[in-house]
Scaffold this active site. Structure first.
Site, PDB file in Angstrom:
ATOM      1  N   HIS A   1      -9.402   1.406   5.065  1.00  0.00           N
ATOM      2  CA  HIS A   1      -8.186   1.747   5.695  1.00  0.00           C
ATOM      3  C   HIS A   1      -8.345   2.568   7.005  1.00  0.00           C
ATOM      4  CE1 HIS A   1      -4.026   2.545   6.633  1.00  0.00           C
ATOM      5  NE2 HIS A   1      -3.743   1.595   5.922  1.00  0.00           N
TER       6      HIS A   1
ATOM      7  N   ASN B   1       0.760  -1.236  -0.071  1.00  0.00           N
ATOM      8  CA  ASN B   1       0.206   0.256   0.046  1.00  0.00           C
ATOM      9  C   ASN B   1       0.868   1.194   0.030  1.00  0.00           C
ATOM     10  OD1 ASN B   1      -1.695   2.060   0.443  1.00  0.00           O
ATOM     11  ND2 ASN B   1      -2.251   1.380   2.642  1.00  0.00           N
TER      12      ASN B   1
ATOM     13  N   GLU C   1      -6.823   4.915   7.909  1.00  0.00           N
ATOM     14  CA  GLU C   1      -6.256   6.208   7.583  1.00  0.00           C
ATOM     15  C   GLU C   1      -7.732   6.927   6.977  1.00  0.00           C
ATOM     16  OE1 GLU C   1      -2.735   5.573   5.739  1.00  0.00           O
ATOM     17  OE2 GLU C   1      -1.743   5.006   7.678  1.00  0.00           O
TER      18      GLU C   1
ATOM     19  N   GLY D   1       2.869   2.307  10.727  1.00  0.00           N
ATOM     20  CA  GLY D   1       3.855   3.533  10.577  1.00  0.00           C
ATOM     21  C   GLY D   1       4.483   3.953  11.774  1.00  0.00           C
TER      22      GLY D   1
HETATM   23  P1  PGA Z   1       2.883   0.314   7.439  1.00  0.00           P
HETATM   24  O1  PGA Z   1       1.506   0.369   6.962  1.00  0.00           O
HETATM   25  O2  PGA Z   1       3.493  -0.821   7.061  1.00  0.00           O
HETATM   26  O3  PGA Z   1       3.611   1.223   7.038  1.00  0.00           O
HETATM   27  O4  PGA Z   1       2.982   0.204   8.931  1.00  0.00           O
HETATM   28  C1  PGA Z   1       0.522  -0.627   6.917  1.00  0.00           C
HETATM   29  C2  PGA Z   1      -0.832  -0.040   6.241  1.00  0.00           C
HETATM   30  O5  PGA Z   1      -1.291   1.013   6.792  1.00  0.00           O
HETATM   31  O6  PGA Z   1      -1.236  -0.631   5.518  1.00  0.00           O
END
Ligand code: PGA
Length: 245
Positions: free
Chosen positions: A89, A9, A91, A165
């Site tokens: 997601h 992603n 976010e 993240g």
């Molecule tokens: P990350 O993100 O691997 O950067 O923690 C995962 C995601 O949000 O799908």
């Protein structure tokens, strides 16, 4: 036997120049594992033309068309070359106030187009600390599961928000417990046979270092990878871990 899926992603990262990474990622592909990457809408067409593996969108609108300035429909993403999309997601649930009902409708829009969906669920740190993580996540599964769930087209990604993240990952025991709870919920909703065929991905700071352990965990059928999917150097070892698991 569920095939492992290692999905990337890119979020709001990448440019035409960075599509060169897709060549290295394609070179790392292995017949034992499925590989896919969701890219920003502006890159879908170029990425799909270049990649030797499936390219997807990061989000789609629930409607097939209409007055939704700035959004793209599943059919538009498909025309550009996407064969799947992420929906729900965290976010988007948090940043764009998307509800379970929105997420369900988006997955159903993908289904109408014959596209695959990776549907994300996950709890906040506050919810985990309050002991409600399992209730929150299984509640999200119940409320966002699309009509027609079952078969290959849908995967569910468990992504604890506090692990995205942040460099923090859930422990294998936590992941196994949550995936078991998700699978049990799916069995109640869809029957044990359909539930046992659905792929459950883990996401949240998956890296070359922790991928093997996470991908070997019980009921973990793949990974959804953000930061470490941006370059072939970081993503290839995760693909290799998926192939070996
Ligand atoms: P990350 O993100 O691997 O950067 O923690 C995962 C995601 O949000 O799908």
């Amino acid at each position: 036997m569920r095939r492992k899926l290692v999905a990337g992603n890119w979020k709001m990262n990448g440019s035409l120049a960075s599509l060169a990474e897709l060549d290295g990622i394609g070179a790392a592909a292995d017949a034992r594992v499925d590989v896919a990457i969701a890219v920003p809408a502006t890159l879908i067409a170029s990425a799909a033309a270049r990649a030797s593996f499936p390219i997807g969108a990061e989000d789609v609108h629930a409607a097939d068309s209409g007055a939704h300035t700035g959004c793209i429909s599943a059919g538009m993403a498909k025309e550009a070359g996407a064969v799947f999309s992420i929906v729900g997601h965290s976010e988007r649930r948090q940043g764009q106030c998307e509800s379970d009902a929105d997420v369900k409708a988006k997955a159903e829009a993908l289904r109408r187009q014959g596209m695959d969906a990776i549907l994300c669920v996950g709890e906040t740190l506050e919810q985990r600390e309050a002991g409600t993580a399992e209730a929150v996540v299984t509640g999200q599964v119940r409320a966002s599961l699309p009509e027609g769930a079952g078969g290959d087209w849908l995967a569910i990604a468990y992504e604890p928000i506090w692990a995205i993240g942040t460099g923090r990952t859930a422990t294998v025991a936590d992941v196994e417990a949550m995936h078991g709870a998700i699978r049990a919920t799916l069995a109640q909703l869809l029957g044990p046979e359909v539930a046992s065929a659905l792929r459950l991905l883990y996401g949240g700071s998956v890296t070359a270092e922790n991928a093997a352990e996470l991908l070997h965990a019980r009921d973990v059928d793949g990974a959804l990878v953000g930061g470490a999917s941006l370059t072939a150097a970081k993503f290839a070892p995760i693909i290799a871990a998926g192939a070996a698991a």
